[in-house]
Design a protein around this motif. Structure first.
Motif, short mmCIF file in Angstrom:
data_model
loop_
_atom_site.label_atom_id
_atom_site.label_comp_id
_atom_site.label_asym_id
_atom_site.label_seq_id
_atom_site.Cartn_x
_atom_site.Cartn_y
_atom_site.Cartn_z
N ALA A 6 -7.22 -2.14 -0.74
CA ALA A 6 -6.18 -1.45 0.18
C ALA A 6 -4.98 -1.70 -0.87
CB ALA A 6 -6.22 -1.35 1.75
N ASP A 7 -4.80 -2.73 -1.09
CA ASP A 7 -3.50 -2.71 -1.31
C ASP A 7 -3.18 -2.37 -3.16
OD1 ASP A 7 -2.77 -4.34 0.33
OD2 ASP A 7 -3.56 -6.46 -0.82
N LEU A 8 -4.31 -2.20 -3.71
CA LEU A 8 -4.36 -1.22 -4.72
C LEU A 8 -3.98 0.09 -4.65
CD1 LEU A 8 -4.30 -1.55 -8.68
CD2 LEU A 8 -6.82 -1.19 -7.93
N ALA A 9 -5.00 0.54 -3.41
CA ALA A 9 -4.60 2.00 -3.39
C ALA A 9 -3.66 2.38 -3.31
CB ALA A 9 -6.01 2.49 -2.32
N ALA A 10 -3.23 1.62 -2.62
CA ALA A 10 -1.74 1.94 -1.92
C ALA A 10 -0.87 2.51 -2.73
CB ALA A 10 -1.10 0.83 -1.07
N ALA A 11 -0.85 0.93 -3.91
CA ALA A 11 0.46 1.09 -5.47
C ALA A 11 -0.20 2.30 -5.92
CB ALA A 11 -0.35 -0.60 -6.16
N VAL A 12 -1.86 2.40 -6.48
CA VAL A 12 -1.64 4.32 -6.88
C VAL A 12 -0.88 4.80 -6.13
CG1 VAL A 12 -4.05 5.34 -7.38
CG2 VAL A 12 -3.96 2.80 -7.85
N GLY A 13 -0.87 5.15 -5.07
CA GLY A 13 -0.30 6.36 -4.26
C GLY A 13 0.80 6.05 -4.64
N LEU A 14 1.29 5.05 -4.45
CA LEU A 14 3.17 5.60 -4.52
C LEU A 14 2.99 5.42 -6.19
CD1 LEU A 14 3.98 1.77 -2.54
CD2 LEU A 14 4.68 3.81 -2.29
N ARG A 15 2.54 4.89 -7.10
CA ARG A 15 3.04 5.25 -8.80
C ARG A 15 2.70 7.14 -8.65
NH1 ARG A 15 5.18 4.06 -12.95
NH2 ARG A 15 4.44 5.14 -14.79
N ARG A 16 1.70 7.73 -8.03
CA ARG A 16 1.61 9.09 -8.03
C ARG A 16 2.50 9.69 -7.03
NH1 ARG A 16 0.57 11.48 -11.07
NH2 ARG A 16 -1.51 13.29 -10.78
N GLY A 17 3.40 8.91 -6.08
CA GLY A 17 4.30 10.17 -5.41
C GLY A 17 3.09 10.97 -4.67
N GLU A 18 1.90 9.98 -3.75
CA GLU A 18 0.96 10.37 -2.78
C GLU A 18 1.23 9.68 -1.91
OE1 GLU A 18 -2.64 10.10 -4.78
OE2 GLU A 18 -2.32 11.77 -6.61
N LEU A 19 1.36 10.11 -0.58
CA LEU A 19 1.60 9.98 0.85
C LEU A 19 0.21 8.60 1.00
CD1 LEU A 19 2.85 12.67 3.00
CD2 LEU A 19 4.16 11.03 2.29
N TRP A 20 0.78 8.14 1.63
CA TRP A 20 -0.27 7.06 1.48
C TRP A 20 -1.32 6.56 3.30
CZ3 TRP A 20 -0.72 0.78 3.20
CH2 TRP A 20 -1.90 1.06 3.02
N THR A 21 -1.89 6.92 3.70
CA THR A 21 -1.91 6.44 5.03
C THR A 21 -2.71 5.01 5.70
OG1 THR A 21 -4.26 7.47 5.78
CG2 THR A 21 -1.86 8.68 6.01
N GLY A 22 -2.78 4.05 4.35
CA GLY A 22 -3.70 3.06 4.48
C GLY A 22 -5.16 3.17 5.10
N ALA A 23 -5.42 4.49 5.03
CA ALA A 23 -7.39 4.21 5.18
C ALA A 23 -7.52 4.72 3.89
CB ALA A 23 -7.35 6.01 5.67
N ALA A 24 -6.97 3.80 2.71
CA ALA A 24 -8.06 3.46 1.46
C ALA A 24 -8.49 2.37 1.86
CB ALA A 24 -7.53 4.49 0.05
N ALA A 25 -9.61 2.09 2.01
CA ALA A 25 -9.74 1.09 2.32
C ALA A 25 -11.04 0.09 1.27
CB ALA A 25 -10.12 0.64 3.29
#
Length: 515
Positions: A496-515
């Motif tokens: 989940a931490d890595l998914a959030a980082a990928v979203g932040l790098r790509r400029g994509e909104l992250w809701t915490g669901a990518a676990a």
């Protein structure tokens, strides 16, 4: 037989960037026609000190030597610039003429510019100059009266202030008139805008918290009026106060830029926001013979905001490439190469197009597709690739703007700043024994071999295979992932931490669901 030459000396400091070198100012009276010769590689301002000091001495009712006077600045091979040598020159000349004793002048560092009436005026760089003097073993400093507070920031030195040449004569006789203000209290940090002023924009606020916790660069892009600038201006309030070593380093740069440090060391992370018409010299530093610090150095240990980033010259933006990676800037000039610290957090804010409405639902964009493309390309790919976090700020995140005064506000800077401090403490503990203290500064080799493995690396492989990230971008994602984990209190990076980082790098909104 002619009279034997009479000599005396005093001390000043040559500043090349923030590095100071003690300069011995020697004065010698010898046979020959009455004139004053100044040698030792002076610049124009220093060369004019001959006339300035002669007029000041006359204005104070003292006598300038009527013999051949040679003033030597040693080491002679070192470039010397500025008017702060005036006080040392006059002290050496007065001692050479036996108008004052030689002892105090020859063992003191003197800094100050002289007016034609004998008044002593403030100069730049008192703090780094006295740090160099202390390192060289000098124990006494004579400075302009208005800068005794700044001079006393350097411990281990006896500081005497002078208002004019009459005070200087008293000092050189061992009778100081102004001995400073005594013990000084630590000033309270300057107030900064509070994050609670930003309503809504939960995703952008969270991204700002991640940037503050890990020292990451961040790029806010979206329509005008959505709060990009407000968010950026509140980043310094989330950062911890500077420790003694950092405060001294930052204060030395600001002293060199001519800022008044009479209120004490700079403790709050500095904030610089140059206008978009800034030149390359204003951004990275510049000058004729020896370059002065620019905005990137004034933002050292703090935040550099480039609002309306595409409006900046592409040459100015591309000049940020080296300091973004290395944390310092080296400027070569004819007299010397100068290196300034430039370890800042970069915050970019940009609209999607010249009119600002491209992609905004319900609003018609007046720009042609070519204009939109050109506007986006004004920030080069290499610069964007160095930005850790990309955030799309939209009007959908501004819910609550029309609510009444009883509406619930977002968290304030103190609450978020507390979590930032905790996350930085986790980083410091994990990186103990290394040269780094923040995730943003950890090199890729240590990320892969010196830290525990991360979970979910297939997310990075997928983004790399699709060309969504570069090799540098992989390191950026890993650094941000560790910061997300630190904020969450994790000892290792989860999927989940890595998914959030990928979203932040790509400029994509992250809701915490990518676990």
């Amino acid at each position: 037989m002619s009279a034997a030459p009479s000599t005396a000396s005093a001390w000043s400091v040559a500043l090349i960037g923030v590095q100071g070198t003690p300069v011995e100012v020697e004065a010698a009276l010898g046979p020959g026609l009455p004139r004053t010769v100044l040698v030792g590689l002076p610049d124009a301002a220093l060369y004019e000190a001959r006339d300035r000091c002669r007029a000041a001495v006359a204005g104070a009712g003292l006598a300038w030597p009527d013999r051949l006077l040679t003033i030597n600045l040693t080491p002679a091979s070192l470039p010397k610039a500025g008017s702060h040598y005036d006080l040392a020159i006059v002290a050496a000349v007065l001692a050479c003429s036996e108008l004052v004793p030689r002892g105090i002048a020859s063992s003191s560092v003197l800094l100050g510019e002289l007016g034609l009436d004998g008044r002593v005026r403030p100069v730049r760089g008192i703090l780094p100059a006295l740090l160099a003097a202390r390192a060289a073993g000098l124990g006494r400093a004579v400075v302009p009266a208005g800068q005794t507070g700044e001079a006393q920031l350097v411990t281990g030195l006896t500081v005497w202030g002078v208002r004019d040449l009459a005070d200087l004569v008293e000092v050189l006789h061992g009778r100081p008139v102004l001995t400073g203000a005594g013990p000084r209290s630590v000033p309270a940090p300057l107030a900064v805008p509070d994050l609670a002023d930003v309503l809504g924009q939960e995703q952008a606020r969270w991204a700002l918290e991640v940037a503050a916790a890990g020292g990451h660069h961040i790029f806010f892009h979206g329509p005008p009026g959505t709060g990009k600038t407000m968010l950026a201006q509140r980043l310094p309030g989330l950062l911890p106060l500077l420790d003694d070593e950092q405060a001294l380093e930052v204060s030395a740069v600001h002293s060199l830029a001519g800022e008044d440090l009479g209120g004490g060391l700079i403790r709050r992370a500095p904030f610089a926001d140059p206008h978009h018409n800034a030149t390359v010299a204003a951004m990275v530093g510049g000058g004729a013979r020896v370059a002065r610090p620019g905005a990137v150095s004034l933002a050292h240990r703090g935040v550099l905001l480039l609002d309306e980033a595409p409006e900046f010259s592409p040459r100015v933006l591309d000049a940020l490439r080296t300091p973004l990676e290395s944390g310092r800037i080296t400027i070569a000039r004819s007299a010397a190469s100068v290196t300034y610290p430039a370890r800042f957090q970069l915050v970019l804010a940009a609209n999607p197009c010249p009119c600002g409405n491209h992609g905004v639902p319900g609003v018609q964009c007046r720009c042609t597709p070519m204009a939109v493309r050109r506007y986006a390309q004004r920030i080069s790919g290499p610069v964007l690739d160095r930005i850790d976090i990309h955030v799309r700020v939209t009007g959908e995140g501004t819910a609550g703007l029309t609510a009444g005064p009883d509406a619930q506000r977002g968290e304030d800077s103190a609450s978020v700043g507390g979590r930032v401090i905790e996350a930085r403490q986790r980083q410091r503990a994990r990186l103990s024994g290394t040269p780094w203290t923040l995730n943003a500064h950890v090199p890729g080799s240590h990320l892969r071999r010196g830290l525990p493995p991360v979970q979910g690396v297939e997310l990075i492989d997928h983004a790399l295979a699709r060309g969504l990230v570069s090799a540098r971008g992989i390191d950026k994602i890993l650094r941000v992932a560790w910061t997300v984990a630190d904020l969450a209190g994790h000892d290792e990076v989860t999927r989940a931490d890595l998914a959030a980082a990928v979203g932040l790098r790509r400029g994509e909104l992250w809701t915490g669901a990518a676990a």
